[in-house]
Design a protein around this motif. Structure first.
Motif, mmCIF file in Angstrom:
data_model
loop_
_atom_site.group_PDB
_atom_site.id
_atom_site.type_symbol
_atom_site.label_atom_id
_atom_site.label_comp_id
_atom_site.label_asym_id
_atom_site.label_seq_id
_atom_site.Cartn_x
_atom_site.Cartn_y
_atom_site.Cartn_z
ATOM 1 N N ARG A 1 31.778 48.228 41.723
ATOM 2 C CA ARG A 1 31.327 48.825 40.679
ATOM 3 C C ARG A 1 30.400 47.796 40.014
ATOM 4 O O ARG A 1 31.436 46.859 39.416
ATOM 5 C CB ARG A 1 31.960 49.835 39.958
ATOM 6 C CG ARG A 1 31.527 50.460 38.740
ATOM 7 C CD ARG A 1 32.391 51.355 38.151
ATOM 8 N NE ARG A 1 33.010 52.584 38.769
ATOM 9 C CZ ARG A 1 33.558 53.446 38.597
ATOM 10 N NH1 ARG A 1 34.148 53.421 37.159
ATOM 11 N NH2 ARG A 1 33.950 54.435 39.150
ATOM 12 N N ASP A 2 29.345 48.046 39.696
ATOM 13 C CA ASP A 2 28.464 46.706 38.955
ATOM 14 C C ASP A 2 29.050 45.366 39.537
ATOM 15 O O ASP A 2 28.961 44.385 38.702
ATOM 16 C CB ASP A 2 29.064 46.915 37.393
ATOM 17 C CG ASP A 2 28.423 48.579 36.972
ATOM 18 O OD1 ASP A 2 27.461 48.921 37.597
ATOM 19 O OD2 ASP A 2 29.104 48.943 36.153
ATOM 20 N N GLY A 3 29.243 45.331 40.623
ATOM 21 C CA GLY A 3 29.412 43.775 41.330
ATOM 22 C C GLY A 3 30.689 43.275 41.088
ATOM 23 O O GLY A 3 31.023 42.253 41.158
ATOM 24 N N SER A 4 31.593 44.096 40.614
ATOM 25 C CA SER A 4 33.058 43.692 40.552
ATOM 26 C C SER A 4 33.984 44.922 40.625
ATOM 27 O O SER A 4 33.706 46.004 40.969
ATOM 28 C CB SER A 4 33.208 43.416 39.032
ATOM 29 O OG SER A 4 33.242 44.468 37.931
ATOM 30 N N VAL A 5 35.212 44.159 40.881
ATOM 31 C CA VAL A 5 36.320 45.071 40.958
ATOM 32 C C VAL A 5 37.755 44.405 40.545
ATOM 33 O O VAL A 5 37.770 43.317 40.480
ATOM 34 C CB VAL A 5 36.378 45.443 42.791
ATOM 35 C CG1 VAL A 5 37.114 43.944 43.526
ATOM 36 C CG2 VAL A 5 37.487 46.500 43.057
ATOM 37 N N VAL A 6 38.723 45.374 40.317
ATOM 38 C CA VAL A 6 39.978 45.014 39.813
ATOM 39 C C VAL A 6 40.693 45.725 41.061
ATOM 40 O O VAL A 6 41.122 46.920 41.140
ATOM 41 C CB VAL A 6 40.206 45.741 38.515
ATOM 42 C CG1 VAL A 6 41.918 45.146 38.132
ATOM 43 C CG2 VAL A 6 39.244 44.910 37.409
ATOM 44 N N LEU A 7 41.700 44.639 41.769
ATOM 45 C CA LEU A 7 42.605 45.243 42.629
ATOM 46 C C LEU A 7 44.106 44.947 42.283
ATOM 47 O O LEU A 7 44.579 44.057 42.016
ATOM 48 C CB LEU A 7 42.306 44.435 43.988
ATOM 49 C CG LEU A 7 40.839 44.688 44.558
ATOM 50 C CD1 LEU A 7 40.682 43.602 45.724
ATOM 51 C CD2 LEU A 7 40.644 46.208 45.232
ATOM 52 N N ARG A 8 44.578 46.128 41.744
ATOM 53 C CA ARG A 8 45.713 46.106 41.043
ATOM 54 C C ARG A 8 46.894 45.467 41.774
ATOM 55 O O ARG A 8 47.885 44.770 41.319
ATOM 56 C CB ARG A 8 46.233 47.359 40.450
ATOM 57 C CG ARG A 8 45.261 47.949 39.393
ATOM 58 C CD ARG A 8 45.769 49.536 38.972
ATOM 59 N NE ARG A 8 45.857 50.534 40.073
ATOM 60 C CZ ARG A 8 45.009 51.397 40.656
ATOM 61 N NH1 ARG A 8 43.619 50.960 40.143
ATOM 62 N NH2 ARG A 8 45.450 52.011 41.432
ATOM 63 N N VAL A 9 47.121 45.878 42.877
ATOM 64 C CA VAL A 9 48.126 45.454 44.126
ATOM 65 C C VAL A 9 48.185 44.225 44.287
ATOM 66 O O VAL A 9 49.021 43.396 44.901
ATOM 67 C CB VAL A 9 47.865 46.186 45.437
ATOM 68 C CG1 VAL A 9 46.795 45.784 46.187
ATOM 69 C CG2 VAL A 9 49.237 46.250 45.908
ATOM 70 N N LEU A 10 46.655 43.402 44.068
ATOM 71 C CA LEU A 10 46.756 41.992 44.280
ATOM 72 C C LEU A 10 46.962 41.127 42.938
ATOM 73 O O LEU A 10 46.663 39.745 42.963
ATOM 74 C CB LEU A 10 45.469 41.650 44.891
ATOM 75 C CG LEU A 10 45.093 42.200 46.247
ATOM 76 C CD1 LEU A 10 43.778 41.732 46.652
ATOM 77 C CD2 LEU A 10 46.203 41.320 47.481
#
Length: 510
Positions: free
Chosen positions: A453-462
Motif C-alpha cells: 500500500r503506497d509503496g510500503s508494508v509492515v510485516l508484523r511476523v518479521l
C-alpha cells in the motif's frame, strides 16, 4: 474355459446388463463433503478385479517394486524435480470441445438434462450421438512446438494433458483401444507429438487418465434408453458398445473394462515414459487396489530402468491404504481447485492443486478466463503452503489455445521472469502468510509476496523475534530497499507497484 471366465462364473453375483448400477462399497472410507470417494468408479467386486488383472498378461518389469503396499512404501521417493518445480500446466483436451457447451461432461449431459439442447443443435442421439463429434475433433491447427514454447514462456516446469477423459477417447497411438486419435478424428498421435515438443523445451511431461469413470458415466433416462436399444443405435450400436459402456454392464463387461483400463495405463507408461501419471477420483475405490498397485509397480520399475524420477498423482485416499489422506503411499495427493478442497494452511508432504484458468475445465463457447494477476495470486498462495500449482487450460477442437488464455500465460510468465526466485525451489516458511501477504523460504532468505500500500508494508511476523534482518531487496530490481525492524514488525519502503494487480516479491535476508 479361461481362467478369467472361471473366476467370474464361480464368484461374481449377477448384475443387470444395463441400467443403474449400485454405488460402490466405500471400503471403510469415512464420508467427506469435500471428496468424491469414487462414486463414479465401477462398483466392482474383488472377484471382478482379480479376473481383470488376470486377463492382462503383461509381466511385471524387473526391479525392486512389487505390487503390494509395503514394497511401494519401502522403495518410493517423491521426485526431487517435483519438490522444486512448483508450477505446471494441465489440460482438459478432448472431443467435448467440439460442442463447446456446458462443460467437459457434455457427453453425460447430452444423454440426460442436456438432451433437448443437443437435439435442437445437432439432432437426436439416435441420429447424432457423442461418437459423431469424433470426426469433428480434427485438431488441424495443433502445433506441438508452438504450444510447448508458450508453456515454457509461461514459467511452467511441467506439462500434463488429459490423455483420456471420462468419454473414453484416447489421444494417443493405442494398440489397446481402437477409439484413439491416430485412427479417428485428428489421425495424429497427439500425446506423442506434445511429449516430444515439451521435452525439447526442457520441461517435464506427464499424462492424466480419467478413463476409469467411463463405465458409470452415461445414464440415459428410461425412454431414451429404450428407444436407442430398440433401434440398436448409438449407445446400443454394437460397433460402439465398448466406447460407451452402456449396453452391457454385466460382470463380464466390467471385467473387460477394468482389464482395458489396466492395459491402457501400461501402454501409456511404456510408450511415453511420463514423469507423472495422474488419476481422477474414480480410482479412489479400495476394491481397485490390486490394479492400482500393479500400475504403480510396473511404472516405478520401468522408471528405474529409464533412470528417471517419476510419480503417480491421485486424489483423496486412492493411494492411502489406511484411508487417511495424509498417509499417501507411492503417490502425490492432488486437490481440485483453490478453495474449500485445497489445504487452508501449510500441509506437510508433497501435494498439488489442479485449478482451472476459466469457468469450465474443457473449452466452452463464451467461457470466462482469469487474468494473470488472479493466477499469480493462486500460484503464490499454493506454494506458500507447500504445494504445487497445476493450471488447467482449455484448448479448442481445432487445436488452438484461445488468445485470452495465452494472454494470461504470458502475464504469468513475465511475472515469474522477475520473481521466480520466490517460487522455484522454495519451501514453506514457519507460517504461510500474514493478511494478504504470503511467505516462502530458501536458504537464509524469506520471500514476502503481496501488494504493498503506497509503496510500503509492515510485516508484523518479521519483527525481531524472526531473527535479525540484514537486507531487503525487491526481486526484479537492482539495489536494496530501506527497512526498519522493530517490535511492531518489519517496515519496508520504496516498493515498486506493478501494473495489472500483480504482486511485488521481497527477498528478506537474515
Amino acid at each position: 474355459m479361461s481362467r478369467t471366465r472361471l473366476i467370474l462364473s464361480l464368484l461374481i453375483p449377477a448384475l443387470a446388463v444395463a441400467g443403474p448400477l449400485p454405488k460402490p462399497d466405500r471400503g471403510g472410507v469415512p464420508e467427506s463433503r469435500l471428496y468424491d470417494y469414487g462414486v463414479m468408479g465401477p462398483p466392482a467386486t474383488p472377484a471382478i478385479v482379480a479376473a481383470a488383472g488376470a486377463a492382462v498378461a503383461t509381466p511385471l518389469p524387473a526391479g525392486p517394486f512389487e505390487a503390494d503396499w509395503e514394497s511401494i512404501r519401502k522403495h518410493y521417493r517423491t521426485p526431487a524435480w517435483f519438490e522444486d518445480a512448483k508450477f505446471g500446466i494441465f489440460m482438459h483436451w478432448g472431443v467435448y470441445a467440439v460442442p463447446a457447451h456446458r462443460n467437459e461432461w457434455y457427453e453425460k449431459y447430452m444423454y440426460g438434462a442436456g438432451l433437448a439442447w443437443h437435439t435442437a443443435n445437432f439432432g437426436a442421439p439416435d441420429q447424432f450421438g457423442y461418437k459423431d463429434f469424433i470426426p469433428m475433433f480434427r485438431q488441424e491447427k495443433f502445433d506441438a512446438a508452438q504450444w510447448a514454447g508458450l508453456f515454457r514462456r509461461s514459467g511452467a516446469r511441467f506439462v500434463m494433458p488429459s490423455a483420456q477423459h471420462h468419454d473414453n477417447f484416447a489421444l494417443w497411438d493405442s494398440k489397446v483401444t481402437p477409439f484413439n486419435a491416430l485412427r479417428m478424428g485428428p489421425k495424429r498421435d497427439l500425446i506423442g507429438e506434445l511429449a516430444a515438443a515439451v521435452r525439447k523445451e526442457g520441461m517435464k511431461f506427464g499424462v492424466s487418465n480419467h478413463g476409469v469413470e467411463n463405465f458409470t458415466f452415461i445414464n440415459p433416462p428410461q425412454a431414451l434408453d429404450d428407444r436407442l436399444k430398440a433401434a440398436q443405435a448409438d449407445l446400443y450400436d454394437p460397433k460402439w458398445a465398448a466406447f460407451y459402456n452402456v449396453a452391457d454392464r454385466s460382470p463380464a463387461a466390467m471385467t473387460r473394462f477394468l482389464s482395458d483400463w489396466l492395459a491402457r495405463n501400461l501402454e501409456l507408461i511404456d510408450q511415453y515414459q511420463p514423469d507423472l501419471l495422474w488419476f481422477d477420483n474414480g480410482v479412489n475405490l479400495r476394491v481397485l487396489d490390486p490394479l492400482k498397485l500393479r500400475v504403480a509397480a510396473h511404472y516405478y520399475n520401468r522408471a528405474r530402468a529409464w533412470n528417471k524420477e517419476v510419480s503417480i498423482g491421485s486424489k483423496f485416499v486412492a493411494y492411502a491404504p489406511s484411508n487417511d489422506d495424509t498417509q499417501q503411499v507411492g503417490a502425490i495427493i492432488d486437490f481440485e481447485k483453490i478453495g474449500a478442497r485445497s489445504p487452508p494452511d501449510i500441509r506437510p508432504g508433497p501435494w498439488m492443486v489442479d485449478d482451472a484458468i476459466g469457468s469450465t475445465w474443457g473449452y466452452t463457447s463464451g467461457m470466462k478466463v482469469a487474468g494473470g494477476g488472479a493466477i499469480v495470486g493462486r500460484l503464490v498462495d499454493t506454494v506458500s503452503k507447500g504445494g504445487f500449482y497445476l493450471l488447467n487450460l482449455s484448448p479448442r477442437a481445432d487445436g488452438v489455445i484461445p488468445e485470452e488464455q495465452q494472454r494470461t500465460l504470458q502475464e504469468v510468465g513475465a511475472w515469474l521472469d522477475n520473481n521466480g526466485e520466490a517460487i522455484y525451489g522454495t519451501r514453506p516458511w514457519k507460517q504461510f502468510g500474514e493478511d494478504s501477504w504470503r511467505f516462502t523460504s530458501k536458504g537464509d532468505a524469506v520471500y514476502a509476496v503481496g501488494l504493498p500500500r503506497d509503496g510500503s508494508v509492515v510485516l508484523r511476523v518479521l519483527g525481531p523475534g524472526a531473527g535479525r534482518v540484514q537486507r531487503v531487496e525487491q526481486l526484479g530490481r537492482d539495489g536494496v530497499l530501506p527497512f526498519r525492524q522493530a517490535q511492531e514488525g518489519l517496515t519496508v519502503e520504496g516498493i515498486s507497484i506493478a501494473a495489472g494487480g500483480l504482486p511485488a516479491a521481497l527477498k528478506v535476508t537474515f
